[in-house]
Design a protein around this motif. Structure first.
Motif, PDB file in Angstrom:
ATOM      1  N   MET A  41     -16.334 -80.694  -6.071  1.00 38.36           N
ATOM      2  CA  MET A  41     -14.950 -80.443  -6.487  1.00 38.36           C
ATOM      3  C   MET A  41     -14.805 -80.494  -8.010  1.00 38.36           C
ATOM      4  O   MET A  41     -14.142 -79.647  -8.628  1.00 38.36           O
ATOM      5  CB  MET A  41     -14.022 -81.476  -5.844  1.00 38.36           C
ATOM      6  N   VAL A  42     -15.463 -81.511  -8.614  1.00 43.52           N
ATOM      7  CA  VAL A  42     -15.405 -81.630 -10.076  1.00 43.52           C
ATOM      8  C   VAL A  42     -16.024 -80.406 -10.736  1.00 43.52           C
ATOM      9  O   VAL A  42     -15.514 -79.844 -11.711  1.00 43.52           O
ATOM     10  CB  VAL A  42     -16.103 -82.922 -10.527  1.00 43.52           C
ATOM     11  N   ARG A  43     -17.176 -79.967 -10.195  1.00 46.09           N
ATOM     12  CA  ARG A  43     -17.851 -78.801 -10.761  1.00 46.09           C
ATOM     13  C   ARG A  43     -16.972 -77.554 -10.679  1.00 46.09           C
ATOM     14  O   ARG A  43     -16.805 -76.802 -11.651  1.00 46.09           O
ATOM     15  CB  ARG A  43     -19.154 -78.576  -9.996  1.00 46.09           C
ATOM     16  N   ASN A  44     -16.382 -77.326  -9.481  1.00 46.20           N
ATOM     17  CA  ASN A  44     -15.518 -76.150  -9.318  1.00 46.20           C
ATOM     18  C   ASN A  44     -14.303 -76.213 -10.244  1.00 46.20           C
ATOM     19  O   ASN A  44     -13.864 -75.197 -10.802  1.00 46.20           O
ATOM     20  CB  ASN A  44     -15.055 -76.042  -7.862  1.00 46.20           C
ATOM     21  N   PHE A  45     -13.729 -77.396 -10.392  1.00 52.88           N
ATOM     22  CA  PHE A  45     -12.587 -77.549 -11.299  1.00 52.88           C
ATOM     23  C   PHE A  45     -12.970 -77.224 -12.734  1.00 52.88           C
ATOM     24  O   PHE A  45     -12.235 -76.553 -13.471  1.00 52.88           O
ATOM     25  CB  PHE A  45     -12.048 -78.982 -11.196  1.00 52.88           C
ATOM     26  N   ILE A  46     -14.156 -77.728 -13.152  1.00 48.75           N
ATOM     27  CA  ILE A  46     -14.602 -77.464 -14.530  1.00 48.75           C
ATOM     28  C   ILE A  46     -14.816 -75.964 -14.755  1.00 48.75           C
ATOM     29  O   ILE A  46     -14.418 -75.391 -15.777  1.00 48.75           O
ATOM     30  CB  ILE A  46     -15.895 -78.255 -14.826  1.00 48.75           C
ATOM     31  N   ILE A  47     -15.462 -75.307 -13.764  1.00 50.19           N
ATOM     32  CA  ILE A  47     -15.710 -73.861 -13.910  1.00 50.19           C
ATOM     33  C   ILE A  47     -14.393 -73.093 -14.004  1.00 50.19           C
ATOM     34  O   ILE A  47     -14.216 -72.209 -14.857  1.00 50.19           O
ATOM     35  CB  ILE A  47     -16.545 -73.358 -12.722  1.00 50.19           C
ATOM     36  N   LEU A  48     -13.439 -73.441 -13.106  1.00 43.01           N
ATOM     37  CA  LEU A  48     -12.139 -72.763 -13.135  1.00 43.01           C
ATOM     38  C   LEU A  48     -11.413 -72.995 -14.453  1.00 43.01           C
ATOM     39  O   LEU A  48     -10.831 -72.071 -15.045  1.00 43.01           O
ATOM     40  CB  LEU A  48     -11.285 -73.266 -11.967  1.00 43.01           C
ATOM     41  N   ALA A  49     -11.455 -74.239 -14.967  1.00 44.28           N
ATOM     42  CA  ALA A  49     -10.792 -74.551 -16.238  1.00 44.28           C
ATOM     43  C   ALA A  49     -11.411 -73.769 -17.382  1.00 44.28           C
ATOM     44  O   ALA A  49     -10.710 -73.255 -18.267  1.00 44.28           O
ATOM     45  CB  ALA A  49     -10.869 -76.051 -16.500  1.00 44.28           C
ATOM     46  N   VAL A  50     -12.762 -73.661 -17.370  1.00 41.38           N
ATOM     47  CA  VAL A  50     -13.443 -72.912 -18.438  1.00 41.38           C
ATOM     48  C   VAL A  50     -13.059 -71.439 -18.401  1.00 41.38           C
ATOM     49  O   VAL A  50     -12.797 -70.806 -19.429  1.00 41.38           O
ATOM     50  CB  VAL A  50     -14.962 -73.096 -18.316  1.00 41.38           C
ATOM     51  N   LEU A  51     -13.025 -70.847 -17.175  1.00 39.37           N
ATOM     52  CA  LEU A  51     -12.652 -69.438 -17.058  1.00 39.37           C
ATOM     53  C   LEU A  51     -11.222 -69.192 -17.518  1.00 39.37           C
ATOM     54  O   LEU A  51     -10.934 -68.222 -18.223  1.00 39.37           O
ATOM     55  CB  LEU A  51     -12.820 -68.997 -15.597  1.00 39.37           C
ATOM     56  N   LEU A  52     -10.309 -70.096 -17.091  1.00 42.90           N
ATOM     57  CA  LEU A  52      -8.919 -69.943 -17.518  1.00 42.90           C
ATOM     58  C   LEU A  52      -8.776 -70.079 -19.029  1.00 42.90           C
ATOM     59  O   LEU A  52      -8.039 -69.325 -19.677  1.00 42.90           O
ATOM     60  CB  LEU A  52      -8.034 -70.976 -16.814  1.00 42.90           C
ATOM     61  N   ALA A  53      -9.489 -71.053 -19.605  1.00 43.65           N
ATOM     62  CA  ALA A  53      -9.413 -71.247 -21.062  1.00 43.65           C
ATOM     63  C   ALA A  53      -9.948 -70.028 -21.796  1.00 43.65           C
ATOM     64  O   ALA A  53      -9.383 -69.568 -22.803  1.00 43.65           O
ATOM     65  CB  ALA A  53     -10.187 -72.501 -21.454  1.00 43.65           C
ATOM     66  N   GLY A  54     -11.082 -69.487 -21.285  1.00 45.19           N
ATOM     67  CA  GLY A  54     -11.642 -68.290 -21.926  1.00 45.19           C
ATOM     68  C   GLY A  54     -10.694 -67.114 -21.857  1.00 45.19           C
ATOM     69  O   GLY A  54     -10.515 -66.375 -22.835  1.00 45.19           O
ATOM     70  N   SER A  55     -10.068 -66.926 -20.663  1.00 42.98           N
ATOM     71  CA  SER A  55      -9.113 -65.818 -20.523  1.00 42.98           C
ATOM     72  C   SER A  55      -7.927 -65.993 -21.456  1.00 42.98           C
ATOM     73  O   SER A  55      -7.455 -65.048 -22.085  1.00 42.98           O
ATOM     74  CB  SER A  55      -8.621 -65.741 -19.074  1.00 42.98           C
ATOM     75  N   LEU A  56      -7.427 -67.243 -21.535  1.00 44.85           N
ATOM     76  CA  LEU A  56      -6.288 -67.507 -22.408  1.00 44.85           C
ATOM     77  C   LEU A  56      -6.630 -67.235 -23.867  1.00 44.85           C
ATOM     78  O   LEU A  56      -5.853 -66.637 -24.609  1.00 44.85           O
ATOM     79  CB  LEU A  56      -5.825 -68.957 -22.232  1.00 44.85           C
TER      80      LEU A  56
END
Length: 610
Positions: free
Chosen positions: A309-324
């Motif tokens: 869960m932590v790994r998936n959250f980190i990946i999602l946060a990184v993708l969102l930050a990159g898109s932003l």
């Protein structure tokens, strides 16, 4: 008649005009062209005859045979007129003017350039018109008629600005500065020299803008590099997470193997229970170990789920930050480019409007002319915007002794740039009408009305734009004023009493139909005022009396305006202007100016003349 300038002939013309004819075999080439010329004339192909005459003239120019060159250039113009080939007519007259200039015959050169200019105007080619105006102006100068040169150069400058021809603008400004200097108009020479400097500064500014854009592009490239670096770091972190997941799977498989082993031990213990009760304690102990192992496995699985869960959250946060970050950078770039484009357009628009203001001010008569013709006078001129739809006009009509003076206050339809265009038409038309010898106020307005109708093609288009005019002719020798008005009145004060002569109800321009369909019928009355005592006259547009202000935000109104004129008419003209300005500012307050404002005041006193 078949047009000579079809596709094959046009290609041949362009090639020969550009490359010329080699020096070898020129005699043979002249004979060949002359035979073709005879054939063209027999077939009444005047377009081809004009072209052949032009080519023969060019050969004689290259051989310094000026007489024959002039002869054939003249023939080319004549045949071109018959063949309806205005481009050849223009070229023939232009080259004829150059040939006369080479012979120092500036009078004939001027005549030829004037014909070329006329053809260019008929074709409507602005660049040719501007070149022709410059040629005519230079020849007037060679004939020491610099005043005539200036008018042509000002028109050429206006056209050069329209077609954005920077070299032509610079040439016009240089010649205007030089000729004004020769005429002793130092302030005008300085003004046009400043315009040259501004053209040069604008070019330097464009170069600097290019350098700034280059620097911005370099900064954008650096930002892109930082983004690539960030993406690389995110990729490495993702790889490490995948390796951690693989390790967790390996642990799980190890635990499953241990569970199998424990199960095997339990089977062995069950068998051993029947064999020996002494081993029961060992079996119980093994069962406890099994329970503990199962608890450890469940805890390990819980930890693995949490890590996933932590790994998936980190990946999602990184993708969102990159898109932003990507969206913010793209939006920022677009905003910067949009702001720059808006600034460039605003600067260009403001520059064009300020340039138009200088041209309009240059066309308005200077204070020197006013001081010579009507020295005891003032002009209150206040455009609502940068350029004005109101303008004043002062000119002289030559007579045996003192010149008669034409004075007009004109209010054109609209204000700002549309009004300024109308004012240019009005000024040019009045100058042309006066120069053609119109000497009566009613005739001037009648001719002006026809000129505006023709210039705006109002009968065909239905355009209703026009102008309101108050026009006087001061005839000093006779001691009278002639007045004619198109809607605007004349106000004058004699013996402390104010009088008003109303103008006619119809304006200049627009269409007024009579009972007979299509018959334009618009005339103006002529009024005479005797100047047998000190007289103060006022001409004005409706801008002053229509200004909103006061405590109730109402118009100033005509009644209050005429009362103010009567109160101040005996004061010096400079004080009258100051009082009018102060009264306007006090009335207007914080209210915006409603319209262009023009008030002219002239004091006349024939009784003081000896």
């Amino acid at each position: 008649m078949r047009n000579f300038f079809n596709a094959p002939n046009l290609f041949l013309i362009c090639f020969m005009l550009i490359t010329g004819i080699p020096s070898q075999g020129q005699d043979a080439k002249v004979q060949e062209f002359q035979k073709q010329l005879e054939t063209a004339l027999e077939n009444h192909n005047y377009g081809k005859a004009s072209f052949l005459s032009y080519e023969i003239a060019k050969i004689f120019v290259s051989r310094n045979d000026v007489s024959n060159a002039i002869k054939y250039f003249s023939q080319s113009a004549s045949y071109g007129n018959k063949g309806e080939e205005p481009m050849l007519v223009y070229l023939a007259y232009q080259r004829l003017g150059v040939t006369y200039m080479d012979r120092k015959n500036n009078s004939k050169a001027l005549h030829s350039f004037q014909k070329a200019l006329k053809v260019a105007r008929e074709m409507g080619k602005k660049e040719f018109i501007s070149d022709g105006l410059i040629d005519v102006a230079v020849n007037y100068a060679l004939l020491n008629r610099h005043k005539r040169s200036i008018g042509h150069l000002e028109e050429a400058l206006a056209l050069a600005i329209q077609i954005e021809n920077e070299p032509m603008e610079r040439t016009c400004c240089e010649l205007l500065a030089e000729y004004h200097q020769l005429l002793g108009n130092d302030h005008k020479a300085v003004e046009y020299t400043a315009m040259i400097d501004k053209i040069n500064d604008q070019k330097i500014s464009e170069q600097k803008s290019g350098e700034q854009l280059k620097e911005l592009a370099e900064k954008v490239e650096e930002a892109d590099a930082e983004i690539d670096k960030t993406n690389s770091l995110l990729n490495r972190q993702s790889q490490e997470l995948r390796r951690a997941e693989d390790n967790l799977l390996a642990v799980k498989y190890s635990l499953e193997a241990t569970e199998g082993l424990l199960k095997s031990k339990e089977d062995s213990l069950s068998t051993a229970r029947e064999i020996s009760k002494n081993q029961r304690l060992q079996i119980d102990l093994l069962n406890k170990d099994k329970a503990i192992s199962e608890m450890q496995i469940k805890e390990q699985e819980a930890r693995l789920e949490h890590a996933a869960m932590v790994r998936n959250f980190i990946i999602l946060a990184v993708l969102l930050a990159g898109s932003l970050v990507f969206v913010l950078i793209a939006s920022y770039r677009k905003k910067i480019e949009a702001n720059k484009e808006i600034d460039r357009k605003n600067q260009k628009i403001n520059s064009s409007i300020n340039y138009a203001k200088r041209i309009q001010e240059a066309m308005l008569h200077t204070s020197d002319l006013r001081d010579d013709l009507i020295p005891d006078s003032f002009i209150l001129f206040r455009p609502r915007d940068t350029v004005s739809g109101d303008f004043y006009f002062i000119s002289e009509i030559k007579s045996w002794y003192d010149p008669d003076v034409v004075i007009a206050a004109v209010d054109c339809t609209g204000h700002g740039i549309p009004g300024a265009f109308m004012s240019m038409i009005g000024m040019n038309s009045l100058n042309q009408i006066i120069s053609q010898g119109e000497a009566h106020s009613d005739q001037i307005l009648t001719t002006l009305n026809k000129t505006v109708n023709a210039a705006l093609q109002q009968e065909a288009t239905g355009n209703k734009d026009g102008m309101d005019v108050a026009l006087c002719i001061y005839r000093k020798e006779k001691g009278i004023i002639e007045f004619s008005g198109a809607k605007n009145p004349l106000v004058y004060v004699q013996n402390n009493e104010l009088f008003q002569i109303k103008g006619d109800v119809h304006p200049i321009g627009g269409l007024r139909k009579s009972k007979k369909k299509g018959d334009l019928k618009k005339t103006f009355k002529k009024h005479i005022v005797q100047i047998d005592q000190p007289t103060m006259i006022y001409l004005f547009s409706d801008g002053y009396q229509d200004q909103f202000g006061g405590e109730e935000g109402a118009k100033f109104m005509s009644k209050r305006f005429k009362k103010l004129l009567l109160e101040i008419h005996q004061k010096p003209v400079s004080d009258q202007k100051r009082i009018l300005e102060e009264t306007l500012e006090a009335w207007k307050g914080q209210t915006k100016q409603t319209d262009d404002i023009l008030v002219m005041g002239i004091r006349l006193d024939n009784t003081m003349e000896t």
